[in-house]
Design a protein around this motif. Structure first.
Motif, PDB file in Angstrom:
ATOM      1  N   LEU A  86       0.813  -1.215   0.000  1.00  0.00           N
ATOM      2  CA  LEU A  86       0.000   0.000   0.000  1.00  0.00           C
ATOM      3  C   LEU A  86       0.850   1.271   0.000  1.00  0.00           C
ATOM      4  N   ALA A  87       2.154   1.130   0.211  1.00  0.00           N
ATOM      5  CA  ALA A  87       3.028   2.298   0.129  1.00  0.00           C
ATOM      6  C   ALA A  87       3.272   2.716  -1.316  1.00  0.00           C
ATOM      7  N   SER A  88       2.933   1.855  -2.261  1.00  0.00           N
ATOM      8  CA  SER A  88       3.100   2.183  -3.678  1.00  0.00           C
ATOM      9  C   SER A  88       1.808   2.753  -4.251  1.00  0.00           C
ATOM     10  N   GLU A  89       1.946   3.580  -5.263  1.00  0.00           N
ATOM     11  CA  GLU A  89       0.767   4.171  -5.903  1.00  0.00           C
ATOM     12  C   GLU A  89      -0.106   3.100  -6.526  1.00  0.00           C
ATOM     13  N   ASP A  90       0.533   2.113  -7.170  1.00  0.00           N
ATOM     14  CA  ASP A  90      -0.239   1.017  -7.777  1.00  0.00           C
ATOM     15  C   ASP A  90      -0.977   0.213  -6.713  1.00  0.00           C
ATOM     16  N   ALA A  93      -4.035   2.103  -5.631  1.00  0.00           N
ATOM     17  CA  ALA A  93      -5.061   2.072  -6.682  1.00  0.00           C
ATOM     18  C   ALA A  93      -5.802   0.740  -6.658  1.00  0.00           C
ATOM     19  N   ILE A  94      -5.068  -0.343  -6.422  1.00  0.00           N
ATOM     20  CA  ILE A  94      -5.701  -1.661  -6.351  1.00  0.00           C
ATOM     21  C   ILE A  94      -6.647  -1.738  -5.165  1.00  0.00           C
ATOM     22  N   LEU A  95      -6.204  -1.223  -4.022  1.00  0.00           N
ATOM     23  CA  LEU A  95      -7.090  -1.258  -2.856  1.00  0.00           C
ATOM     24  C   LEU A  95      -8.367  -0.465  -3.118  1.00  0.00           C
ATOM     25  N   LEU A  96      -8.235   0.702  -3.742  1.00  0.00           N
ATOM     26  CA  LEU A  96      -9.424   1.508  -4.027  1.00  0.00           C
ATOM     27  C   LEU A  96     -10.373   0.776  -4.959  1.00  0.00           C
ATOM     28  N   ASP A  97      -9.830   0.052  -5.922  1.00  0.00           N
ATOM     29  CA  ASP A  97     -10.689  -0.741  -6.806  1.00  0.00           C
ATOM     30  C   ASP A  97     -11.383  -1.857  -6.027  1.00  0.00           C
ATOM     31  N   LEU A  98     -10.679  -2.443  -5.080  1.00  0.00           N
ATOM     32  CA  LEU A  98     -11.296  -3.481  -4.254  1.00  0.00           C
ATOM     33  C   LEU A  98     -12.387  -2.891  -3.362  1.00  0.00           C
ATOM     34  N   VAL A  99     -12.159  -1.697  -2.862  1.00  0.00           N
ATOM     35  CA  VAL A  99     -13.151  -1.036  -2.012  1.00  0.00           C
ATOM     36  C   VAL A  99     -14.461  -0.832  -2.770  1.00  0.00           C
ATOM     37  N   ASP A 100     -14.378  -0.586  -4.075  1.00  0.00           N
ATOM     38  CA  ASP A 100     -15.596  -0.363  -4.868  1.00  0.00           C
ATOM     39  C   ASP A 100     -16.573  -1.532  -4.747  1.00  0.00           C
ATOM     40  N   GLY A 101     -16.048  -2.751  -4.646  1.00  0.00           N
ATOM     41  CA  GLY A 101     -16.919  -3.923  -4.583  1.00  0.00           C
ATOM     42  C   GLY A 101     -16.996  -4.562  -3.221  1.00  0.00           C
ATOM     43  N   ALA A 102     -16.484  -3.885  -2.197  1.00  0.00           N
ATOM     44  CA  ALA A 102     -16.442  -4.473  -0.857  1.00  0.00           C
ATOM     45  C   ALA A 102     -17.643  -4.037  -0.027  1.00  0.00           C
ATOM     46  N   ASP A 103     -17.982  -4.853   0.938  1.00  0.00           N
ATOM     47  CA  ASP A 103     -19.019  -4.518   1.914  1.00  0.00           C
ATOM     48  C   ASP A 103     -18.425  -4.030   3.223  1.00  0.00           C
ATOM     49  N   VAL A 104     -17.274  -4.597   3.581  1.00  0.00           N
ATOM     50  CA  VAL A 104     -16.661  -4.311   4.879  1.00  0.00           C
ATOM     51  C   VAL A 104     -15.162  -4.148   4.685  1.00  0.00           C
ATOM     52  N   LEU A 105     -14.568  -3.201   5.382  1.00  0.00           N
ATOM     53  CA  LEU A 105     -13.114  -3.109   5.509  1.00  0.00           C
ATOM     54  C   LEU A 105     -12.804  -3.018   6.995  1.00  0.00           C
ATOM     55  N   VAL A 106     -11.933  -3.895   7.469  1.00  0.00           N
ATOM     56  CA  VAL A 106     -11.533  -3.871   8.868  1.00  0.00           C
ATOM     57  C   VAL A 106     -10.017  -3.725   8.921  1.00  0.00           C
ATOM     58  N   GLU A 107      -9.539  -2.793   9.767  1.00  0.00           N
ATOM     59  CA  GLU A 107      -8.095  -2.521   9.841  1.00  0.00           C
ATOM     60  C   GLU A 107      -7.705  -2.219  11.276  1.00  0.00           C
ATOM     61  N   ASN A 108      -6.422  -2.479  11.578  1.00  0.00           N
ATOM     62  CA  ASN A 108      -5.901  -2.112  12.898  1.00  0.00           C
ATOM     63  C   ASN A 108      -4.524  -1.461  12.788  1.00  0.00           C
ATOM     64  N   TYR A 109      -4.377  -0.608  11.760  1.00  0.00           N
ATOM     65  CA  TYR A 109      -3.159   0.181  11.610  1.00  0.00           C
ATOM     66  C   TYR A 109      -3.079   1.227  12.726  1.00  0.00           C
ATOM     67  N   ARG A 110      -1.882   1.701  12.997  1.00  0.00           N
ATOM     68  CA  ARG A 110      -1.740   2.772  13.981  1.00  0.00           C
ATOM     69  C   ARG A 110      -2.482   4.016  13.481  1.00  0.00           C
ATOM     70  N   ALA A 111      -2.925   4.842  14.404  1.00  0.00           N
ATOM     71  CA  ALA A 111      -3.715   6.022  14.069  1.00  0.00           C
ATOM     72  C   ALA A 111      -2.974   6.902  13.075  1.00  0.00           C
ATOM     73  N   LEU A 114      -3.105   5.039   7.679  1.00  0.00           N
ATOM     74  CA  LEU A 114      -3.843   4.906   6.425  1.00  0.00           C
ATOM     75  C   LEU A 114      -4.292   6.274   5.901  1.00  0.00           C
ATOM     76  N   ASP A 115      -4.611   7.193   6.801  1.00  0.00           N
ATOM     77  CA  ASP A 115      -4.964   8.549   6.358  1.00  0.00           C
ATOM     78  C   ASP A 115      -3.806   9.178   5.585  1.00  0.00           C
ATOM     79  N   ALA A 116      -2.585   8.934   6.057  1.00  0.00           N
ATOM     80  CA  ALA A 116      -1.409   9.508   5.388  1.00  0.00           C
ATOM     81  C   ALA A 116      -1.231   8.960   3.986  1.00  0.00           C
ATOM     82  N   LEU A 117      -1.774   7.782   3.726  1.00  0.00           N
ATOM     83  CA  LEU A 117      -1.705   7.181   2.394  1.00  0.00           C
ATOM     84  C   LEU A 117      -2.924   7.535   1.534  1.00  0.00           C
ATOM     85  N   GLY A 118      -3.809   8.364   2.068  1.00  0.00           N
ATOM     86  CA  GLY A 118      -5.041   8.678   1.343  1.00  0.00           C
ATOM     87  C   GLY A 118      -6.049   7.557   1.392  1.00  0.00           C
ATOM     88  N   LEU A 119      -5.956   6.710   2.437  1.00  0.00           N
ATOM     89  CA  LEU A 119      -6.836   5.542   2.541  1.00  0.00           C
ATOM     90  C   LEU A 119      -7.594   5.533   3.862  1.00  0.00           C
TER      91      LEU A 119
END
Length: 402
Positions: A86-90, A93-111, A114-119
Motif C-alpha cells: 500500500l506504500a506504492s501508488e499502484d 489504486a488496487i485497494l481503491l478498486d477493491l473497495v468499490d466492490g467491498a461490503d466491509v473493511l476492517v483494519e488495525n493500523y496505527r492512528a 492509512l490517512d497519510a496514504l489517502g486511505l
C-alpha cells in the motif's frame, strides 16, 4: 436459485459479503475470521515485505519459517491472501478498486497511518458509501491517547485487569489468555454484523471504532461502575461459595453463587445453620465462618471426587485443569469444536483449531479452505477486478504484489 439449492457455504449468513481484512496479530484477524466462518469472502491484505507477524509465531519452527505459524493458522481459514504494497501508488489504486466492490473493511493500523496514504475512512466511504469501515484500536481515535500502540498485555495492565487479578502473594498478574484481544475481535464482529443489518434499511455504510481498552472495561462492567460510584460503599468479604480450595490432590474451584446453591451445599454437608442463611447480607456476614468450615472439609476428597459429588447436587464446581487436559475433554470432540487442518508442510503434524463457541442447526460456522500462504490468491483477486495477467506479472516484478 432457491435457498435450498445453494451449497452449504452459500446458505451461511454472510454469503455474498466481501470483507477486506487489513489487520494483523490477533484481535483484527480474529474478527475477520468470525465473518469468514459464517460465509463471508474475506481477503486478507498484507504488505509483501512485512506480512502479519502471527505467521511467524508458534511452537513449530518449520511452520513459522513458512509463514504458517499456529498463531496464524488458528484464525486464517476461509480467507484468501493478497500480498499488496500500500506504500506504492499502484498498490493504493488496487485497494481503491477493491473497495468499490467491498461490503466491509476492517483494519488495525496505527492512528493516522492509512490517512497519510489517502486511505482513511472518509476517503474510502466517500468512494463507496455502502462500505462498513471498522477500525480496531488500542485506546480509540480522537483524543490524546489515539497514537499509543497497544497489545493485549499492556491493555491488561492499563485497564485495571491486572490489578484485580493477583497472585497468592498479592502481586498483579497478567492472564494467561489473550482474552482482551479475542473479546475485542468478537465486539468488532458484532458491530460489523449490526451495521450490515442497519445498512439493509438505510442503504448506507458505517464507520466503527472498536477499542481494546473500552472492551477491557466492558468486561469488568460491574467493577468499573463500582469504581466510579460515589454513594455509600460497604466492604464485602470474600464469598465462601466462590473460589479455589485445596483438596486431597489438587485445587477445586467452587461456584456456589446464589442462596439456593448455598442451601443445597450446606444441607448436603450437614450444616443446617449455614443452609438456613437467606439473602446476600446473611451470606456476606457468614462468609468467613463458612470458608473456615470448608477448608478442612475439602481436604477429605480428591478434586475429581468433589467435582462428581458437587455436580450431582447441582453445584457448579470444577477441578483446576491444565490446558492440555481441558482441550481433550470428550464433549469437545462430540460437539465438533475443533477442526483439524491437514498438515501444511511435509513432516508437520495436522493442526486442530477452534471453530466457534456456538453452533447452528443448519448452515452454521464451518471451515471450507485452509489458511492461505502469503499472496496465494493475489493473481486470482486481481483478475476479479479486471487486471490482465500481463499486468499482474508486471506488478509482481515491481514488488507491488507477491
Amino acid at each position: 436459485m432457491s435457498p435450498r439449492s445453494l451449497s452449504p457455504s452459500g446458505q451461511r449468513p454472510f454469503h455474498g459479503i466481501r470483507v477486506l481484512d487489513l489487520t494483523h496479530v490477533l484481535a483484527g484477524p480474529f474478527c475477520a475470521y468470525q465473518l469468514a466462518l459464517l460465509g463471508a469472502d474475506v481477503i486478507k491484505i498484507e504488505p509483501p515485505q512485512m506480512p502479519d507477524t502471527a505467521r511467524g509465531r508458534g511452537p513449530d519452527d518449520a511452520l513459522n519459517a513458512a509463514g504458517l505459524g499456529i498463531n496464524y493458522l488458528v484464525q486464517g481459514s476461509n480467507k484468501r491472501s493478497l500480498a499488496l504494497d500500500l506504500a506504492s501508488e499502484d498498490g493504493r489504486a488496487i485497494l481503491l478498486d477493491l473497495v468499490d466492490g467491498a461490503d466491509v473493511l476492517v483494519e488495525n493500523y496505527r492512528a493516522g497511518a492509512l490517512d497519510a496514504l489517502g486511505l482513511g475512512p472518509q476517503t474510502l466511504c466517500a468512494r463507496n458509501p455502502r462500505l462498513i469501515h471498522c477500525s480496531i484500536t488500542g485506546f480509540a481515535r480522537g483524543h490524546e491517547r489515539e497514537t499509543v500502540n497497544a497489545y493485549d498485555n499492556v491493555i491488561q495492565a492499563a485497564s485495571g485487569v491486572m490489578a484485580r487479578t493477583t497472585g497468592r502473594s498479592g502481586e498483579p498478574v497478567k492472564s494467561g489468555a489473550s482474552f482482551i484481544d479475542y473479546a475485542t475481535g468478537y465486539a468488532a464482529a458484532f458491530a460489523i454484523s449490526a451495521a450490515l443489518f442497519q445498512r439493509q434499511a438505510s442503504g448506507r455504510g458505517q464507520v466503527i471504532d472498536c477499542a481494546m481498552f473500552d472492551t477491557a472495561l466492558t468486561l469488568m462492567a460491574p467493577e468499573a461502575a463500582a469504581a466510579l460510584y460515589e454513594g455509600p460503599v460497604q466492604p464485602r468479604p470474600k464469598e465462601a461459595g466462590l473460589g479455589t480450595y485445596e483438596t486431597a490432590d489438587g485445587l477445586l474451584m467452587l461456584g456456589a453463587f446464589n442462596t439456593r446453591q448455598n442451601r443445597r451445599l450446606w444441607q448436603a454437608l450437614g450444616r443446617p445453620d449455614f443452609a438456613a442463611l437467606d439473602g446476600w447480607p446473611a451470606l456476606w456476614g457468614a462468609a468467613p465462618a463458612m470458608r473456615e468450615a470448608l477448608v478442612p472439609i475439602m481436604h477429605t476428597r480428591s478434586a475429581a471426587e468433589w467435582e462428581d459429588w458437587l455436580h450431582a447436587i447441582g453445584i457448579p464446581a470444577e477441578r483446576v485443569r491444565t490446558l492440555d487436559e481441558a482441550a481433550r475433554l470428550p464433549h469437545l470432540h462430540e460437539r465438533g469444536f475443533f477442526h483439524t487442518l491437514d498438515a501444511a508442510l511435509p513432516g508437520a503434524a495436522p493442526v486442530a483449531v477452534p471453530l466457534a463457541p456456538f453452533t447452528y442447526a443448519a448452515a452454521g460456522p464451518a471451515i471450507d479452505r485452509p489458511p492461505p500462504r502469503l499472496g496465494e490468491h493475489s493473481a486470482e483477486i486481481l483478475g476479479e477486478i479486471g487486471r490482465a495477467p500481463a499486468e499482474v506479472e508486471a506488478l509482481k516484478a515491481r514488488g507491488v504484489i507477491a
